[in-house]
Scaffold this motif. Structure first.
Motif, PDB file in Angstrom:
ATOM      1  N   THR A  21       0.833  -1.209   0.000  1.00 39.86           N
ATOM      2  CA  THR A  21       0.000   0.000   0.000  1.00 39.86           C
ATOM      3  C   THR A  21       0.869   1.262   0.000  1.00 39.86           C
ATOM      4  OG1 THR A  21      -0.216  -0.185   2.402  1.00 39.86           O
ATOM      5  CG2 THR A  21      -2.017  -1.063   1.074  1.00 39.86           C
ATOM      6  N   THR A  22       2.044   1.187   0.638  1.00 43.47           N
ATOM      7  CA  THR A  22       2.961   2.331   0.628  1.00 43.47           C
ATOM      8  C   THR A  22       3.509   2.540  -0.773  1.00 43.47           C
ATOM      9  OG1 THR A  22       3.552   1.903   2.931  1.00 43.47           O
ATOM     10  CG2 THR A  22       5.035   3.321   1.664  1.00 43.47           C
ATOM     11  N   LEU A  26       3.200   5.841  -3.053  1.00 46.78           N
ATOM     12  CA  LEU A  26       4.346   6.529  -3.657  1.00 46.78           C
ATOM     13  C   LEU A  26       4.165   6.681  -5.163  1.00 46.78           C
ATOM     14  CD1 LEU A  26       7.286   4.889  -1.678  1.00 46.78           C
ATOM     15  CD2 LEU A  26       6.371   7.192  -1.387  1.00 46.78           C
ATOM     16  N   HIS A  27       3.554   5.685  -5.799  1.00 46.93           N
ATOM     17  CA  HIS A  27       3.294   5.777  -7.244  1.00 46.93           C
ATOM     18  C   HIS A  27       2.291   6.878  -7.585  1.00 46.93           C
ATOM     19  CE1 HIS A  27       5.511   2.822  -9.507  1.00 46.93           C
ATOM     20  NE2 HIS A  27       5.366   1.959  -8.516  1.00 46.93           N
ATOM     21  N   SER A  28       1.498   7.297  -6.606  1.00 45.60           N
ATOM     22  CA  SER A  28       0.510   8.343  -6.880  1.00 45.60           C
ATOM     23  C   SER A  28       1.142   9.736  -6.918  1.00 45.60           C
ATOM     24  CB  SER A  28      -0.605   8.312  -5.825  1.00 45.60           C
ATOM     25  OG  SER A  28      -0.134   8.809  -4.578  1.00 45.60           O
ATOM     26  N   PHE A  29       2.401   9.847  -6.508  1.00 43.71           N
ATOM     27  CA  PHE A  29       3.074  11.149  -6.516  1.00 43.71           C
ATOM     28  C   PHE A  29       3.263  11.653  -7.938  1.00 43.71           C
ATOM     29  CE2 PHE A  29       5.640  10.484  -2.318  1.00 43.71           C
ATOM     30  CZ  PHE A  29       4.456  10.430  -1.621  1.00 43.71           C
ATOM     31  N   PRO A  31       5.517  14.343 -10.438  1.00 41.34           N
ATOM     32  CA  PRO A  31       6.864  14.922 -10.408  1.00 41.34           C
ATOM     33  C   PRO A  31       6.863  16.232  -9.615  1.00 41.34           C
ATOM     34  CG  PRO A  31       6.375  14.111 -12.577  1.00 41.34           C
ATOM     35  CD  PRO A  31       5.097  13.997 -11.778  1.00 41.34           C
ATOM     36  N   ASN A  32       7.850  16.364  -8.771  1.00 41.48           N
ATOM     37  CA  ASN A  32       8.070  17.531  -7.921  1.00 41.48           C
ATOM     38  C   ASN A  32       7.107  17.659  -6.741  1.00 41.48           C
ATOM     39  OD1 ASN A  32      10.368  18.282  -9.377  1.00 41.48           O
ATOM     40  ND2 ASN A  32       9.068  19.271 -10.898  1.00 41.48           N
ATOM     41  N   ASP A  33       6.279  16.621  -6.456  1.00 43.05           N
ATOM     42  CA  ASP A  33       5.585  16.583  -5.171  1.00 43.05           C
ATOM     43  C   ASP A  33       6.657  16.489  -4.090  1.00 43.05           C
ATOM     44  OD1 ASP A  33       3.058  16.667  -6.238  1.00 43.05           O
ATOM     45  OD2 ASP A  33       2.577  14.562  -5.852  1.00 43.05           O
ATOM     46  N   VAL A  34       6.336  16.847  -2.871  1.00 44.89           N
ATOM     47  CA  VAL A  34       7.304  16.801  -1.775  1.00 44.89           C
ATOM     48  C   VAL A  34       6.963  15.634  -0.853  1.00 44.89           C
ATOM     49  CG1 VAL A  34       8.239  18.013   0.220  1.00 44.89           C
ATOM     50  CG2 VAL A  34       7.751  19.265  -1.890  1.00 44.89           C
ATOM     51  N   PHE A  35       7.978  14.826  -0.555  1.00 44.95           N
ATOM     52  CA  PHE A  35       7.845  13.687   0.354  1.00 44.95           C
ATOM     53  C   PHE A  35       8.846  13.883   1.484  1.00 44.95           C
ATOM     54  CE2 PHE A  35       9.324   9.176   1.248  1.00 44.95           C
ATOM     55  CZ  PHE A  35       8.233   8.830   2.019  1.00 44.95           C
ATOM     56  N   VAL A  36       8.375  13.878   2.730  1.00 42.98           N
ATOM     57  CA  VAL A  36       9.248  13.993   3.886  1.00 42.98           C
ATOM     58  C   VAL A  36       9.304  12.618   4.541  1.00 42.98           C
ATOM     59  CG1 VAL A  36       9.646  15.128   6.097  1.00 42.98           C
ATOM     60  CG2 VAL A  36       8.642  16.415   4.195  1.00 42.98           C
ATOM     61  N   ASP A  37      10.486  12.016   4.534  1.00 39.58           N
ATOM     62  CA  ASP A  37      10.675  10.682   5.095  1.00 39.58           C
ATOM     63  C   ASP A  37      11.332  10.825   6.460  1.00 39.58           C
ATOM     64  OD1 ASP A  37      10.993   8.007   5.549  1.00 39.58           O
ATOM     65  OD2 ASP A  37      12.116   7.584   3.708  1.00 39.58           O
ATOM     66  N   ILE A  38      10.533  10.703   7.506  1.00 34.09           N
ATOM     67  CA  ILE A  38      11.031  10.835   8.882  1.00 34.09           C
ATOM     68  C   ILE A  38      11.358   9.433   9.391  1.00 34.09           C
ATOM     69  CG2 ILE A  38      10.460  11.548  11.230  1.00 34.09           C
ATOM     70  CD1 ILE A  38       8.610  13.660   9.922  1.00 34.09           C
ATOM     71  N   GLY A  39      12.618   9.252   9.775  1.00 36.45           N
ATOM     72  CA  GLY A  39      13.095   7.923  10.138  1.00 36.45           C
ATOM     73  C   GLY A  39      13.398   7.141   8.875  1.00 36.45           C
ATOM     74  N   ALA A  53       9.180   7.740  -8.383  1.00 40.86           N
ATOM     75  CA  ALA A  53       8.001   8.611  -8.412  1.00 40.86           C
ATOM     76  C   ALA A  53       8.337  10.039  -8.842  1.00 40.86           C
ATOM     77  CB  ALA A  53       7.314   8.620  -7.050  1.00 40.86           C
ATOM     78  N   GLY A  54       9.591  10.443  -8.716  1.00 39.91           N
ATOM     79  CA  GLY A  54       9.998  11.785  -9.140  1.00 39.91           C
ATOM     80  C   GLY A  54       9.735  12.883  -8.133  1.00 39.91           C
ATOM     81  N   ALA A  55       9.458  12.509  -6.887  1.00 41.17           N
ATOM     82  CA  ALA A  55       9.172  13.506  -5.853  1.00 41.17           C
ATOM     83  C   ALA A  55      10.460  14.170  -5.372  1.00 41.17           C
ATOM     84  CB  ALA A  55       8.466  12.841  -4.674  1.00 41.17           C
ATOM     85  N   LEU A  56      10.310  15.354  -4.802  1.00 37.49           N
ATOM     86  CA  LEU A  56      11.408  15.987  -4.080  1.00 37.49           C
ATOM     87  C   LEU A  56      11.359  15.419  -2.669  1.00 37.49           C
ATOM     88  CD1 LEU A  56      10.834  19.673  -5.196  1.00 37.49           C
ATOM     89  CD2 LEU A  56      12.542  18.078  -6.069  1.00 37.49           C
ATOM     90  N   VAL A  57      12.476  14.902  -2.163  1.00 32.16           N
ATOM     91  CA  VAL A  57      12.465  14.179  -0.900  1.00 32.16           C
ATOM     92  C   VAL A  57      13.381  14.840   0.118  1.00 32.16           C
ATOM     93  CG1 VAL A  57      12.857  11.947   0.210  1.00 32.16           C
ATOM     94  CG2 VAL A  57      12.037  12.019  -2.153  1.00 32.16           C
ATOM     95  N   TYR A  58      12.856  14.980   1.334  1.00 29.19           N
ATOM     96  CA  TYR A  58      13.631  15.412   2.484  1.00 29.19           C
ATOM     97  C   TYR A  58      13.636  14.227   3.445  1.00 29.19           C
ATOM     98  CZ  TYR A  58      13.039  19.954   0.398  1.00 29.19           C
ATOM     99  OH  TYR A  58      13.057  20.999  -0.484  1.00 29.19           O
ATOM    100  N   ALA A  59      14.808  13.613   3.631  1.00 24.28           N
ATOM    101  CA  ALA A  59      14.917  12.406   4.441  1.00 24.28           C
ATOM    102  C   ALA A  59      15.653  12.718   5.746  1.00 24.28           C
ATOM    103  CB  ALA A  59      15.665  11.335   3.661  1.00 24.28           C
TER     104      ALA A  59
END
Length: 91
Positions: A21-22, A26-29, A31-39, A53-59
């Motif tokens: 499901t995750t 992620l496939h629904s993102f 390009p240039n959507d923002v994803f914040v991956d905490i942990g 997915a082409g997202a901008l990611v802050y990990a």
């Protein structure tokens, strides 16, 4: 042709352990959507979101060895233009 991610981790990672499901989410993102991956750990979802997915990611990963592997994976995938990693805890 599908993109391939290289996870630079010295531990075994079972691809089947990724939550379907995750992955769908992620496939629904777009390009240039923002994803914040905490942990973010070693960056499995981070790389997937940024490269596939082409997202901008802050990990964010506070554990130094995991953070090192995360940065190494970003470097090996030349994904630094899409992914920013921080060795910090978020609460």
């Amino acid at each position: 042709m599908a993109k391939r991610c290289v996870i630079a981790c010295r531990r075994r990672i079972a691809v089947g352990a990724l939550i379907p499901t995750t992955i769908e989410w992620l496939h629904s993102f777009q390009p240039n959507d923002v994803f914040v991956d905490i942990g973010a750990n070693v960056g499995i979802y981070t790389l997937y979101a940024g490269m596939i997915a082409g997202a901008l990611v802050y990990a964010f990963e506070p554990e130094s060895q995991n953070y090192g592997e995360l940065c190494r994976s970003i470097l090996l995938n030349t994904a630094h233009h899409k992914i920013r990693a921080y060795c910090a805890a978020v609460s």
